[in-house]
Design an enzyme around this catalytic site. Structure first.
Site, mmCIF file in Angstrom:
data_model
loop_
_atom_site.group_PDB
_atom_site.id
_atom_site.type_symbol
_atom_site.label_atom_id
_atom_site.label_comp_id
_atom_site.label_asym_id
_atom_site.label_seq_id
_atom_site.Cartn_x
_atom_site.Cartn_y
_atom_site.Cartn_z
ATOM 1 N N CYS A 194 2.354 -0.843 16.893
ATOM 2 C CA CYS A 194 3.445 -1.753 17.220
ATOM 3 C C CYS A 194 3.542 -2.925 16.245
ATOM 4 O O CYS A 194 2.638 -3.185 15.482
ATOM 5 C CB CYS A 194 3.235 -2.366 18.604
ATOM 6 S SG CYS A 194 3.111 -1.140 19.897
ATOM 7 N N GLY A 204 6.728 0.348 14.380
ATOM 8 C CA GLY A 204 6.996 1.022 15.653
ATOM 9 C C GLY A 204 8.466 1.321 15.790
ATOM 10 O O GLY A 204 9.287 0.401 15.726
ATOM 11 N N ASN A 218 0.074 -5.449 20.003
ATOM 12 C CA ASN A 218 -0.172 -4.522 18.893
ATOM 13 C C ASN A 218 -1.658 -4.217 18.877
ATOM 14 O O ASN A 218 -2.472 -5.122 18.775
ATOM 15 C CB ASN A 218 0.258 -5.165 17.569
ATOM 16 C CG ASN A 218 -0.125 -4.332 16.351
ATOM 17 O OD1 ASN A 218 -0.350 -4.862 15.277
ATOM 18 N ND2 ASN A 218 -0.198 -3.035 16.496
ATOM 19 N N GLY A 219 -1.992 -2.933 18.955
ATOM 20 C CA GLY A 219 -3.388 -2.532 18.943
ATOM 21 C C GLY A 219 -3.635 -1.465 19.985
ATOM 22 O O GLY A 219 -2.690 -0.836 20.489
ATOM 23 N N TYR A 253 -1.551 1.840 3.682
ATOM 24 C CA TYR A 253 -0.275 2.412 4.091
ATOM 25 C C TYR A 253 0.517 1.600 5.102
ATOM 26 O O TYR A 253 1.738 1.499 5.012
ATOM 27 C CB TYR A 253 -0.528 3.812 4.682
ATOM 28 C CG TYR A 253 0.679 4.420 5.348
ATOM 29 C CD1 TYR A 253 1.693 5.000 4.587
ATOM 30 C CD2 TYR A 253 0.833 4.387 6.724
ATOM 31 C CE1 TYR A 253 2.822 5.534 5.191
ATOM 32 C CE2 TYR A 253 1.958 4.924 7.339
ATOM 33 C CZ TYR A 253 2.945 5.495 6.566
ATOM 34 O OH TYR A 253 4.050 6.013 7.153
ATOM 35 N N SER A 274 5.594 4.892 -0.090
ATOM 36 C CA SER A 274 4.274 4.293 0.090
ATOM 37 C C SER A 274 3.324 4.600 -1.067
ATOM 38 O O SER A 274 2.349 3.888 -1.265
ATOM 39 C CB SER A 274 3.670 4.736 1.423
ATOM 40 O OG SER A 274 3.760 6.136 1.539
ATOM 41 N N ASP A 324 -0.058 9.844 -3.920
ATOM 42 C CA ASP A 324 0.315 9.609 -2.517
ATOM 43 C C ASP A 324 -0.707 8.651 -1.897
ATOM 44 O O ASP A 324 -1.800 8.471 -2.427
ATOM 45 C CB ASP A 324 0.333 10.944 -1.757
ATOM 46 C CG ASP A 324 1.270 10.894 -0.547
ATOM 47 O OD1 ASP A 324 1.754 9.798 -0.210
ATOM 48 O OD2 ASP A 324 1.501 11.957 0.050
ATOM 49 N N ASP A 325 -0.331 8.050 -0.744
ATOM 50 C CA ASP A 325 -1.220 7.042 -0.165
ATOM 51 C C ASP A 325 -2.407 7.646 0.571
ATOM 52 O O ASP A 325 -3.502 7.115 0.547
ATOM 53 C CB ASP A 325 -0.433 6.112 0.767
ATOM 54 C CG ASP A 325 0.278 6.876 1.852
ATOM 55 O OD1 ASP A 325 -0.348 7.179 2.877
ATOM 56 O OD2 ASP A 325 1.466 7.198 1.670
ATOM 57 N N CYS A 374 -12.900 -2.759 8.843
ATOM 58 C CA CYS A 374 -13.100 -1.491 9.533
ATOM 59 C C CYS A 374 -12.677 -0.377 8.577
ATOM 60 O O CYS A 374 -11.594 -0.438 7.993
ATOM 61 C CB CYS A 374 -12.241 -1.415 10.802
ATOM 62 S SG CYS A 374 -12.291 0.241 11.564
ATOM 63 N N CYS A 431 -12.046 5.386 9.967
ATOM 64 C CA CYS A 431 -11.376 6.684 9.784
ATOM 65 C C CYS A 431 -11.880 7.391 8.521
ATOM 66 O O CYS A 431 -11.707 8.605 8.371
ATOM 67 C CB CYS A 431 -9.860 6.527 9.762
ATOM 68 S SG CYS A 431 -9.282 5.197 8.706
HETATM 69 S S1 SF4 Z 1 -10.247 3.497 12.015
HETATM 70 FE FE1 SF4 Z 1 -9.029 3.389 10.104
HETATM 71 S S2 SF4 Z 1 -6.906 3.071 10.780
HETATM 72 FE FE2 SF4 Z 1 -8.256 2.592 12.537
HETATM 73 S S3 SF4 Z 1 -8.608 0.375 12.421
HETATM 74 FE FE3 SF4 Z 1 -10.301 1.351 11.337
HETATM 75 S S4 SF4 Z 1 -9.610 1.458 9.172
HETATM 76 FE FE4 SF4 Z 1 -7.818 1.046 10.444
#
Ligand code: SF4
Length: 510
Positions: free
Chosen positions: A24, A51, A126-127, A268, A309, A371-372, A459, A462
């Site tokens: 969002c 969003g 958002n989150g 992205y 992107s 590509d991203d 973070c 992923c």
């Molecule tokens: S897991 Fe990836 S997309 Fe999700 S908050 Fe962490 S870095 Fe961002």
């Protein structure tokens, strides 16, 4: 009505995969004497990429809050007449992509609740939370019910804040409730006269504060401040609650900050004209491209982006490699944003609906395509095929992020782990799967270096599988967690039930 506006993927060979989607965008204004609904409309317009399923604005005038929301893009939900009817000095705006709860009118935001004293509370989020099940049980213990069948973590947060605000006021209630919420959340909320903004202690998603001549703005991205003519003041700090009213701006801490900003925002999600933690997203993407050129060089005639992107990273790759940058793919910018259900025949056009090759540019060339990110690999497979059909001699794919191997639980909807192409195949397996002559991903270290943020404040789950905010058991997390409960699928001692539609506070387009 909602059913007419939902779309679902029908696989075909060339079907591009859905891009990773952010949950969002949020926007809030406190500005007596300004047209706050119109400012919020333009703010949401600037955040539309975050969003596209639903949009809403609430406006408070010191006496009451009115919410208007619907499914669709910001430009589809609001018109001049609606915006003119939303009068007041405090506004909360939201554009939604769902990561908890389905795409229904009831789940659109801002959410709305009344306290026991009759005061209102409107909230945009958002989150994505990771202790939704726990919060649901607490709400149930308090006898709080789901409102109008809403099935989102955002609605539960609103309910808990409203329940707690009855005897101590909203500001104090927020200072007590927010520390019990875990996960990613940037909140913008209001009662009849005060605007609030809060950011989770990890600051996973961005949230910034801006100044107008006669008021204040909070927004998911700095680009939204620019567009409404607000000057950037600072970021809302992780673990900070801000309140803005006639007494001015008050800042309180409800938790110690442990920053873990989302690295994927730089890759992205955020607009290129946004800055996060003082670093330009565009500059980051160009630098990623430069580093990609150093890490994965190849002889070729032209560096081409996957628009839009991939463009900054392609510019960087061209700078880093000395190979000319060119445009080989033209994007139909509006096709992905339609809510018109395409027929099966149209769907089979797949990626051609979105991207058209410039055959004169492509024919006889060795191309580097930038590509991203790669999620399922379907888009890149379709692209490589399209470029070869357009006459490319060689197609070398370069990706401006490391392989996405793990799902996100903090507000991004990638895919399940099993669907991620990088989860089942090694580099050469992915290359063969997409049909490229060569494939290279930028390293995590290079990506982090390009962001100019300390590794410890990011973070990257992923890419690494190391989740900075502890996750509950699989059964207690997921997009349809609360819907399962309402259908009696997942166990709950005191399940939430729809409370019936109450229209006293919310306008709905007929
Ligand atoms: S897991 Fe990836 S997309 Fe999700 S908050 Fe962490 S870095 Fe961002």
């Amino acid at each position: 009505m909602a059913d007419q506006f939902t779309t679902g993927p029908i696989p075909s060979f060339d079907q591009p995969e859905p891009e990773p989607r952010e949950e969002c965008g949020v926007f809030g204004v406190w500005a007596p004497g300004e047209e706050v609904a119109k400012l919020t409309y333009y703010g949401l317009y600037a955040l539309q990429h975050r969003g596209q399923e639903a949009a809403g604005i609430s406006v408070a005038d010191g006496h009451q809050i009115v919410v208007f929301k619907d499914l669709g893009l910001v430009s589809q939900v609001f018109d001049e007449q609606v915006l003119s009817s939303l009068r007041g000095h405090v506004a909360v705006g939201h554009c939604r992509y769902s990561t908890t709860g389905s795409t229904t009118w009831e789940n659109a935001q801002p959410t709305f609740r009344t306290t026991a004293t009759g005061s209102g509370l409107s909230l945009g989020h958002n989150g994505n939370l990771v202790n939704t099940a726990e919060l649901r049980d607490r709400a149930a213990e308090l006898g709080v019910k789901s409102r109008n069948g809403a099935t989102t973590d955002s609605d539960i947060m609103t309910a808990l804040l409203a329940a707690s605000a009855a005897d101590k006021g909203l500001e104090q209630a927020a200072l007590e409730v927010l520390p019990t919420i875990r996960g990613a959340y940037c909140l913008v909320f209001s009662d009849e006269s005060t605007l609030y903004a809060a950011r989770d202690p990890h600051g996973v998603r961005p949230l910034v504060l801006g100044r107008l001549e006669r008021g204040w703005v909070v927004a998911s991205e700095t680009a939204a401040l620019d567009i409404v003519g607000a000057s950037f003041v600072r970021e809302v700090e992780p673990g900070e609650l801000i309140a803005i009213d006639t007494d001015g701006l008050r800042s309180s801490r409800f938790a110690s900050p442990e920053p873990k900003g989302c690295l994927f925002e730089y890759v992205y999600l955020a607009r290129p004209d946004t800055s996060i933690s003082g670093r330009s997203v565009h500059a980051t993407r160009v630098e990623i491209g430069r580093r990609l050129a150093v890490e994965h060089p190849v002889e070729a005639d032209l560096v081409v982006p996957v628009p839009e992107s991939g463009t900054p990273a392609a510019i960087g790759y061209a700078q880093g490699s000395g190979i000319p940058f060119g445009t080989a793919l033209v994007k139909n910018a509006y096709v992905g944003r339609t809510f018109i259900q395409p027929s099966q025949t149209i769907r089979q056009l797949g990626i051609r609906l979105k991207l058209n090759p410039l055959r004169d540019v492509i024919r006889g060339k060795r191309l580097i395509v930038v590509d991203d990110s790669v999620v399922r690999g379907n888009t890149q497979r379709a692209l490589v095929r399209m470029l070869r059909e357009a006459g490319a001699l060689e197609v070398h794919v370069r990706i401006a992020s490391p392989p996405v191997q793990w799902p996100c639980f903090y507000g991004i909807d990638f895919a399940s782990r099993a669907e991620l192409v990088a989860n089942g195949l090694d580099l050469d397996g992915i290359r063969r799967s997409i049909g490229a002559d060569s494939l290279g991903y930028v390293s995590l270290d290079a990506l982090i270096a390009a962001s100019e943020q300390p590794k410890t404040r990011l973070c990257a789950a992923c890419f690494t599988g190391e989740y900075p905010i502890e996750l509950p058991d699989d059964a207690l997390i997921g997009k349809h967690l609360l819907e399962g409960i309402e259908k009696g699928v997942a166990g709950s001692a005191a399940p939430l039930q729809p409370a019936g539609y109450g229209a006293e506070d919310a306008l709905r387009r007929p």
